[in-house]
Design an enzyme around this catalytic site. Structure first.
Site, short mmCIF file in Angstrom:
data_model
loop_
_atom_site.label_atom_id
_atom_site.label_comp_id
_atom_site.label_asym_id
_atom_site.label_seq_id
_atom_site.Cartn_x
_atom_site.Cartn_y
_atom_site.Cartn_z
CD GLU A 172 -3.20 -0.75 2.08
OE1 GLU A 172 -3.23 0.32 2.74
OE2 GLU A 172 -4.03 -1.65 2.23
CD GLU A 380 -3.64 -5.54 4.01
OE1 GLU A 380 -4.49 -4.72 4.41
OE2 GLU A 380 -2.42 -5.32 4.04
#
Length: 490
Positions: A172, A380
């Site tokens: 991320e 995720e």
């Protein structure tokens, strides 16, 4: 009620990977033990009013000392793979130079424990814990940090490359850029707004350089990157609203996936040049490094985003929910837009909209934007809810009935599978797996211990682990699909 384990198990392809994910800083603790150096997040958490309730990750889940028991929890769960991250300052305390034998030994033990139980390791090189000396030298605003991560990748390849089945270079970069260097609500706490864009570029460059280092070392495992993706919609119609949606989409999505998957930065309306001019100044050499072919692409999905013009109201239907909006831009008088709520959706404890259909939309958008999209793993997916421990009436044992999490995970997994099945909105996407965030409750960054995402409840006073109903639910799915944990799944 949500989708039954039997129905989900029937939807899952035979070669589909089910896994759980964690991050080193959020679970390990032992921040000053066995030669680990400080990270930027250690320094950030030590500052007043940075973390909810003044929490820190000094102990977290004490995974550093309880690793074998935690791996046994993963094994008993029956999943195929475990996604974890290496603590950069535990292995290379200064972010350059020598390594720490005790830190290396910890990950040697972890990998050996996983493989002995037939669990495939997915290893993330960088999950936000920048060694403090590098952070103090400018962190990701300093181009040199990209080269230091590549050096770390070479070290990790030499040490662990024979046992890691999949590598994630960076987790991320979106969130690090926007929250850490744009708003300053995450480490390093740098509220630079649009001046944070170079930090994002340097992280994607680090991804490319790290791929080169891993491949030069000849690692047999597959290599990819993980980005969070949020479909963006306008809260109301009009040219200005559409323009702001485009701005946010570039900042949150395209800036981190376009150079990797297309070899260029996003094309955008010239009116957005004051905010995005840096992206037009990047060299072809950098783009070539950033766009090397991937073995897989990691997609993190949590929620869609609604954008409206202006800094946004503090009350009323367009106001953000109370609490820290992690992964989201907070209202700011210096921003030309704000993020609005979704009245039609339930919310997690974090205030995030529960919108599983937008996971299918995210996959469809990725397929449309990137015709050569490599195989995809959802690296995720999960949610925080206000979990409560009760005593089981029959056994007297502690228990957490997290039905909301079961419904959330079931609906999202089903949405992803349906979207990528023949005839689905994203049928061209080769979806290979889904990793639940997260194995156990942990230090949730700026939210401290106020948000629980785990399949396993952690009592942070005693470190007792209590598998929740969602743990048993996922365990049932792995059993029903005939999960074979006698050998590592690829």
């Amino acid at each position: 009620m949500g989708i039954s384990p039997e129905s989900l198990a029937a939807m899952i392809p035979a070669d589909f990977t089910l896994g759980v994910a964690t991050a080193a800083f959020q679970i390990e603790g032992a921040v000053a033990e066995d030669g680990r150096g400080p990270s930027g997040w250690d320094a950030f958490a030590a500052q007043p009013a940075r973390i909810v309730n003044g929490d820190n990750a000094d102990v977290a889940c004490d995974h550093y000392h309880r690793m074998a028991d935690d791996v046994q929890l993963i094994h008993a769960l029956g999943v195929d793979s475990y996604r974890f991250s290496l603590s950069w300052p535990r292995i290379q305390p200064d972010g350059r130079g020598g390594t720490n034998p005790a830190g290396i030994a910890f990950y040697d033990r972890l990998l050996d424990e996983l493989l002995s139980r037939g669990i495939s390791p997915m290893c993330t090189l960088y999950h936000w814990d920048t060694p403090l000396p590098l952070e103090q030298a400018g962190g990701w605003l300093n181009r040199e940090t990209a080269y230091r991560l590549a050096d770390f990748a070479a070290i990790a390849a030499e040490l662990f490359g024979d046992r890691v089945q999949r590598w994630v270079t960076i987790n991320e970069p979106t969130t690090v850029t926007l929250n850490g260097y744009g708003l300053g609500i995450h480490a390093p706490g740098h509220p630079g707004l649009f001046d944070a864009v170079p930090a994002g570029h340097h992280m994607v460059l680090a991804h490319g350089l790290s791929m080169q280092a891993l491949r030069a070392a000849g690692v047999p495992g597959d290599i990819g990157i993980t980005n969070v993706y949020s479909p963006v919609v306008a809260a109301r119609g009009g040219f200005v609203n559409d323009l702001l949606v485009e701005l946010f989409d570039v900042l949150h999505n395209g800036m981190f996936s376009d150079p990797v998957l297309l070899g260029r930065y996003s094309e955008f309306n010239p009116l957005l040049m004051p905010f995005l001019h840096y992206l037009t100044e990047v060299s072809d050499e950098d783009l070539a490094i950033m766009s090397q072919p991937l073995d897989f692409y990691g997609l993190n999905y949590y929620f869609p985003t609604r954008i409206a013009p202006g800094p946004g109201p503090n009350t009323g239907p367009d106001a953000l929910p109370e609490g820290l909006p992690d992964h989201m831009l907070e209202d700011s008088p210096e921003l030309p837009f704000h993020i609005t709520g979704w009245a039609q959706y339930d919310r997690t404890a974090f205030g995030w909209p529960v919108a599983p259909e937008y996971l299918g939309i995210a996959l469809a958008e990725m397929a449309a934007r990137y015709p050569q999209l490599p195989p995809v793993f959802i690296t995720e997916g999960g949610a925080s809810f206000p979990d409560v421990v009760v005593q089981d009436a029959l056994t007297g044992e502690p228990h957490v009935a997290d039905i909301q999490r079961i419904n959330y995970l079931g609906d999202h997994l089903a949405a992803a599978l349906a979207a990528t099945a023949p005839g689905g909105a994203a049928e061209s996407v080769d979806l290979r797996g889904y990793y639940v965030w997260t194995l156990m409750d942990n230090f949730e960054w700026a939210a401290g211990y106020s948000q629980r995402f785990g399949l396993v409840y952690v009592d942070f006073e005693t470190q007792q682990r209590i598998p929740k109903s969602s743990y048993s639910w996922l365990q049932a799915i792995t059993s029903l699909r005939g999960a074979d944990t006698s050998a590592v799944r690829r």
